[in-house]
Enzyme design. Structure first.
Site, PDB file in Angstrom:
ATOM      1  CD  GLU A  28      -1.446  -2.386   1.801  1.00 25.94           C
ATOM      2  OE1 GLU A  28      -0.254  -2.443   2.169  1.00 25.94           O
ATOM      3  OE2 GLU A  28      -2.225  -3.356   1.883  1.00 25.94           O
ATOM      4  CG  LEU A  59      12.281  -6.624   3.366  1.00 25.63           C
ATOM      5  CD1 LEU A  59      12.219  -5.859   4.681  1.00 25.63           C
ATOM      6  CD2 LEU A  59      10.892  -6.977   2.895  1.00 25.63           C
ATOM      7  N   GLY A  60      12.786  -5.057  -0.777  1.00 27.67           N
ATOM      8  CA  GLY A  60      12.916  -3.895  -1.644  1.00 27.67           C
ATOM      9  C   GLY A  60      13.536  -4.131  -3.000  1.00 27.67           C
ATOM     10  CD  GLU A  61      17.903  -6.786  -3.388  1.00 25.70           C
ATOM     11  OE1 GLU A  61      18.995  -6.345  -3.763  1.00 25.70           O
ATOM     12  OE2 GLU A  61      17.761  -7.922  -2.907  1.00 25.70           O
ATOM     13  CG  ASN A  88       0.786  -5.555  -7.630  1.00 28.60           C
ATOM     14  OD1 ASN A  88       0.217  -5.822  -8.680  1.00 28.60           O
ATOM     15  ND2 ASN A  88       1.221  -4.344  -7.348  1.00 28.60           N
ATOM     16  CB  SER A 139       0.366  -4.946 -11.945  1.00 28.17           C
ATOM     17  OG  SER A 139       0.783  -4.256 -10.786  1.00 28.17           O
ATOM     18  CD  GLU A 140       5.259  -5.128  -7.282  1.00 28.69           C
ATOM     19  OE1 GLU A 140       5.583  -4.161  -6.585  1.00 28.69           O
ATOM     20  OE2 GLU A 140       5.269  -6.304  -6.864  1.00 28.69           O
TER      21      GLU A 140
END
Length: 449
Positions: free
Chosen positions: A107, A328-330, A355, A357-358
């Site tokens: 989010e 995280l974050g990759e 998700n 769509s990524e």
């Protein structure tokens, strides 16, 4: 990658974690306040709210102790955990301030394009961003535009909410998805703060609970305080209307989770380029955002798989066939390394997908399991545009067959990749502008007059 043929096939596994990889256990989420189920006759919304406020006030000492326990366990920020009690860690700048709130990482990432758009068109406004989970903080803190204030969201106990609103004095609060906390919403209304709900959704379970005689009056009261509700789908719009949200506040804008902005802060670019080089002569597919029960590293090793963990900086060896990305974050950058993405959190009952769509934006052929929760709207929308854009499989055997078929026929693989990319592009166009126009008309016009 590389052409189909007798090459070693390798799987990248992206685990689903919340919080620092070395400290926090997987799948732990935000604090949930105790809920007491009382069998009573239907009562007015005001009385229900007073009972809720009294209950949350009464359990405040226990919530404080639980927060300290989470801090000791590494599940709250070691220094900034008092922000969860409404205690600020930075000074409030003078002037109008808009507060964007998101629970967790997904989010929060969806909110960033709207925040950037707001900063470009209204540089006179100060922006406050809050999230609930530690994992979201670790990633989002490096993605926000310069000048945006970032805090942890206060718990929905009276003392924390009152302190937070009293200090920051936002002109408007924009909530992403479905955080309907009574003390926060009623406190905002009391102070004349405009409220907007983006990517609004109500899960099937919550809808059944909220439709009952105990909660329905309170939910109806809370929804009446919003100037804008932008639902994810027609089904979600119907649910909000059945919960007595005003039809005049319900407006469609598109799903913000289709919007992706890549930048160099997403992951270790040098390390990812090295990984890309290591994978250049292998067939690679990726299982992303997997949950407990869908894959286990120890089990893989016992079955003879050669596993490397990214968090330990383990190098790919010639025999390595499973690379576990437990960081995280990759994720968005990693999707660029593989032609096939299998979206986890969808293969076991009780899960609700992630998700897709990524992966589609990166040009992957997208596969997912049958348990996709509210992401069913996203899957259906993409499949309506092109049935090949997302392939749903029922379980392990169908998944193995589908991946094998994609690797054995380059034309089929290319067609599915192109279908996913084209569906994504069609569905993502103009969403941020739509959201901004709705916010400007329904929320900011009232809040900033």
């Amino acid at each position: 990658m590389g052409p189909p043929g007798p090459l070693p096939t390798m799987r990248i596994t992206k685990t689903k974690i919340n919080g620092p990889a070395k400290k926090e256990k997987k799948w732990n989420v935000a604090i949930r306040l105790p809920m007491v189920m009382v069998m009573v006759m239907p009562m007015g919304a005001a009385i229900v709210y007073k009972l809720y406020r009294a209950l949350t006030y009464g359990v405040s000492p226990l919530v404080y102790l639980h927060l300290r326990w989470r801090k000791i366990r590494g599940r709250e920020h070691p220094l900034r955990w008092p922000e969860r009690l409404g205690r600020p860690s930075v000074s409030r700048p003078p002037g109008p301030l808009i507060w964007f709130h998101a629970v967790s990482l997904g989010e929060g990432m969806a909110a960033i394009p709207v925040i950037k758009h707001c900063r470009r068109l209204r540089p006179d406004l100060h922006i406050l961003m809050t999230t609930t989970t530690y994992s979201a903080f670790e990633v989002i803190k490096n993605r926000l535009p310069s000048g945006v204030i970032y805090q942890f969201c206060p718990l929905d106990i009276p003392v924390a909410v009152d302190a937070f609103l009293g200090y920051w004095k936002p002109s408007a609060i924009i909530i992403i998805e479905g955080e309907l906390w009574p003390n926060l919403i009623m406190g905002a209304s009391k102070h004349g703060i405009a409220l907007g709900l983006l990517n609004a959704r109500v899960s099937t379970k919550s809808f059944k609970q909220w439709s009952g005689p105990l909660f329905r009056p309170l939910i109806s009261l809370l929804l009446s305080k919003f100037s804008l509700i932008a639902p994810l789908s027609t089904l979600q719009a119907i649910r909000f209307q059945l919960l007595e949200a005003s039809p005049f506040t319900i407006n469609f804008s598109g799903d913000l989770k289709y919007v992706h902005e890549y930048d160099e802060s997403e992951g270790d670019i040098g390390s990812i380029e090295d990984l890309k080089a290591s994978l250049a002569h292998r067939q690679v597919w990726m299982a992303s955002s997997i949950h407990r029960g869908e894959e286990k590293v120890q089990k893989l090793q016992k079955e003879g798989e050669v596993v490397a963990l990214r968090s330990r900086h383990e190098k790919l060896m010639p025999r390595t066939n499973v690379y576990v990305v437990d960081t995280l974050g990759e994720l968005r950058q990693l999707y660029k390394l593989t032609p096939i993405a299998v979206i986890g959190g969808s293969f076991l009952p009780g899960l609700a997908g992630h998700n897709i769509s990524e992966a589609a934006a990166a040009g992957c052929a997208v596969l997912t399991g049958p348990h996709i929760g509210h992401y069913s709207n996203m899957v259906s929308a993409m499949q309506r545009l092109n049935p090949k854009s997302v392939l749903q499989v029922s379980g392990k055997s169908e998944l193995e067959e589908a991946v094998s078929q994609l690797f054995s026929d380059a034309r089929v693989l290319e067609a599915q990749q192109m279908a996913a990319k084209q569906a994504f592009c069609a569905l993502s166009s103009g969403i941020v502008a739509n959201v901004w126009n709705l916010l400007n008309f329904h929320v900011f016009r009232r809040a900033l007059c």
